[in-house]
Design an enzyme around this catalytic site. Structure first.
Site, PDB file in Angstrom:
ATOM      1  N   GLU A 257     -25.904   1.671  10.473  1.00  0.00           N
ATOM      2  CA  GLU A 257     -27.315   1.873  10.822  1.00  0.00           C
ATOM      3  C   GLU A 257     -27.610   3.322  11.204  1.00  0.00           C
ATOM      4  OE1 GLU A 257     -25.739  -0.989  11.435  1.00  0.00           O
ATOM      5  OE2 GLU A 257     -27.102  -2.295  10.335  1.00  0.00           O
ATOM      6  N   CYS A 299     -25.999 -14.444   4.647  1.00  0.00           N
ATOM      7  CA  CYS A 299     -25.017 -13.339   4.739  1.00  0.00           C
ATOM      8  C   CYS A 299     -23.990 -13.592   5.839  1.00  0.00           C
ATOM      9  CB  CYS A 299     -25.740 -12.019   4.957  1.00  0.00           C
ATOM     10  SG  CYS A 299     -26.526 -11.812   6.560  1.00  0.00           S
ATOM     11  N   GLU A 443     -25.079  -7.371  16.087  1.00  0.00           N
ATOM     12  CA  GLU A 443     -25.902  -7.534  14.892  1.00  0.00           C
ATOM     13  C   GLU A 443     -26.395  -8.985  14.790  1.00  0.00           C
ATOM     14  OE1 GLU A 443     -26.445  -8.415  11.618  1.00  0.00           O
ATOM     15  OE2 GLU A 443     -27.859  -6.762  11.438  1.00  0.00           O
TER      16      GLU A 443
HETATM   17 FE1  SF4 Z   1     -28.748  -8.400   4.495  1.00  0.00          FE
HETATM   18 FE2  SF4 Z   1     -27.548  -9.765   6.377  1.00  0.00          FE
HETATM   19 FE3  SF4 Z   1     -27.304  -7.121   6.299  1.00  0.00          FE
HETATM   20 FE4  SF4 Z   1     -29.605  -8.190   7.064  1.00  0.00          FE
HETATM   21  S1  SF4 Z   1     -27.631  -8.381   8.135  1.00  0.00           S
HETATM   22  S2  SF4 Z   1     -29.348  -6.531   5.558  1.00  0.00           S
HETATM   23  S3  SF4 Z   1     -29.672 -10.012   5.776  1.00  0.00           S
HETATM   24  S4  SF4 Z   1     -26.544  -8.563   4.789  1.00  0.00           S
HETATM   25 FE    FE Z   2     -29.613  -7.185   9.702  1.00  0.00          FE
END
Ligand code: SF4
Ligand code: FE
Length: 479
Positions: A257, A299, A443
């Site tokens: 990030e 994810c 996260e």
């Molecule tokens: Fe994609 Fe999951 Fe990353 Fe968000 S946290 S950008 S939904 S992979």
């Molecule tokens: Fe995210």
């Protein structure tokens, strides 16, 4: 559609200002701290060329009259939103981390719905303008960062009452040919390796905050943009050059990030998709939140598949895999993970059609997915830590393991079941450490919004009045 290699080359070619550890990075695709995140995002390109994934990773776009990578496609049915979750799980499984493209995808989807609704209310022509941008993104298969989260300063005050007016991104001047904006967007997943930033308001706004009601897109090499790449747990290990101490050397931990600063950035009018319609900002937040929160049941579930696998392996390497309490804990991990997946699929199946024709994930279910993620991922990680044992926190470094003098001693005293090379054990332990590290857990807690934000939306969507009526009826009471 771009191939993974073409994505990489196109990112390397974009000159942007990225700071990390007090220095600038000239090529994010090659620098050790950022390269793993580029590799992870590249998988979202590679998957679209694999015959077995065509159905999930490619979709036909009416806008450009050709197949496009699904990460630029607008969901036109509940089935599309189910495919999204399955695609994300599959990419989570192969990267074991955040592959970053979905945040921008969700921003693209949100602005499709929002520009349509603003035009309907105000007679503006944002949607047409936006479709030209979307088509450009689809045709060039661009990765978009979602400029959603403002720094927010003092959380008790709205944008215009902050001690520094730039703590929320705002319009500082409007010219005939465009606007000038100032502010910042924080926690920008994939920010340093995207092609474009699509900015949206981060919160519902009132009349006095009109200058903050702005949405636009700019390429990442636009003059006035500065990226500050964030630190992660153990990120110094990336600079050591070993093979496995980072745990997931190829793809890294979470999304990489960045803080993106907009210092009086000029945006041409053609790229402005909202300007002053403050009363529509809340709608944008609601659409984005539901769209993005559903993802976490895809994810994260894929990443937890990797963790469950690693935990099962370590139990075997330690010779405890047949113990009934270990099997019980593994079953618990699977159950929690599949609960997340099931709810995300349901949020797709129950998707809601918006006036624009695009579908958005069912808000109540999407927020339920994300609230569960803030709990279940911690619980799955707790069980992984329980099974792995204290070695998770005390394992010597790879450099000591490879050292000619001390290495053999480390290997001798940290060997376990016959036939399992100590290095295999070390690699799996480091992977578990990475998948359950601070950044990964935070996260799960705060990505796509903090738990309280989900609770606010849950109550708003829950229709308590209807539930009260149900109870009254059963008690034989009048409504
Ligand atoms: Fe994609 Fe999951 Fe990353 Fe968000 S946290 S950008 S939904 S992979
Ligand atoms: Fe995210």
């Amino acid at each position: 559609m771009k191939r993974a290699e073409e994505y990489r080359e196109s990112v390397a070619a974009l000159q942007r200002t990225v700071y990390y550890l007090g220095q600038t990075i000239s090529d994010v695709t090659a620098f050790p701290a950022t390269a793993p995140h580029v590799n992870a995002a590249a998988e979202a390109y590679a998957i679209a060329f694999e015959p077995e994934h065509q159905d999930l990773a490619v979709a036909y776009s009416d806008l450009c009259g050709s197949p496009v990578n699904r990460f630029t496609y607008i969901h036109k049915s509940p089935e599309d939103l189910v495919k999204k979750v399955r695609l994300l799980r599959s990419l989570g499984q192969r990267t074991g981390t955040c592959f970053q493209r979905c945040a921008g995808w969700d921003a693209l989807h949100t602005m499709y719905i929002l520009t349509y609704e603003i035009d309907r209310k105000y007679g503006t022509t944002y949607h047409e303008r936006y479709l030209r941008f979307l088509r450009y993104v689809q045709e060039n298969d661009l990765m978009v960062a979602a400029g959603m989260t403002d720094p927010k300063g003092d959380r008790s005050r709205p944008p215009c009452q902050q001690i520094d007016p730039d703590l929320y991104l705002r319009v500082v001047s409007v010219r005939h040919d465009g606007i000038v904006v100032r502010g910042a967007k924080a926690h920008q997943t994939g920010g340093v390796n995207a092609h474009e930033v699509l900015v949206l308001p981060t919160t519902a706004l009132r009349q006095e905050d009109r200058d903050y009601a702005v949405a636009f897109a700019v390429p990442v090499d636009t003059k006035g943009l500065t990226f500050v790449f964030g630190r992660q747990t153990n990120d110094g290990r990336k600079l050591e050059g070993g093979e496995f101490d980072t745990g997931n050397p190829r793809f890294g931990m979470v999304g990489g990030e960045a803080l993106i600063v907009f210092d009086d950035v000029f945006v041409p009018m053609e790229r402005v998709f909202m300007l002053g319609e403050f009363d529509m900002a809340g709608r944008g937040v609601e659409v984005f939140a539901s769209t993005h929160r559903q993802n976490y049941g895809g994810c994260k579930v894929g990443v937890m598949d990797c963790l469950i696998g690693a935990t099962s392996l370590i139990a075997r390497y330690h010779g405890v895999d047949r113990a009934s309490h270990i099997r019980d804990k593994l079953a618990e991990m699977v159950h929690l993970n599949e609960t997340l997946f099931g709810c995300a699929l349901a949020a797709g199946l129950q998707a809601v059609k918006t006036p624009s024709g695009a579908y958005m994930a069912h808000p109540l279910l999407a927020n339920t997915v994300k609230l569960n993620v803030t709990r279940y991922i911690y619980e799955i990680a707790r069980l992984a830590h329980d099974i792995t044992g204290g070695i998770l926190a005390t394992l010597p470094s790879e450099a000591d393991f490879r050292h000619p003098a001390v290495g053999p001693l480390v290997a001798k005293y940290l060997q376990t079941v016959p036939g399992v090379p100590p290095e295999n054990r070390f690699r799996v332990i480091r992977l578990i450490e990475c998948l359950t590290g601070t950044a990964a857990l935070v996260e799960a807690m705060h990505g796509a919004g903090s738990p309280q934000a989900q609770k606010v939306l849950l109550l708003r969507q829950a229709n308590l009045a209807h539930k009260e009526e149900l109870a009254l009826k059963l008690c034989g009471l009048a409504p």
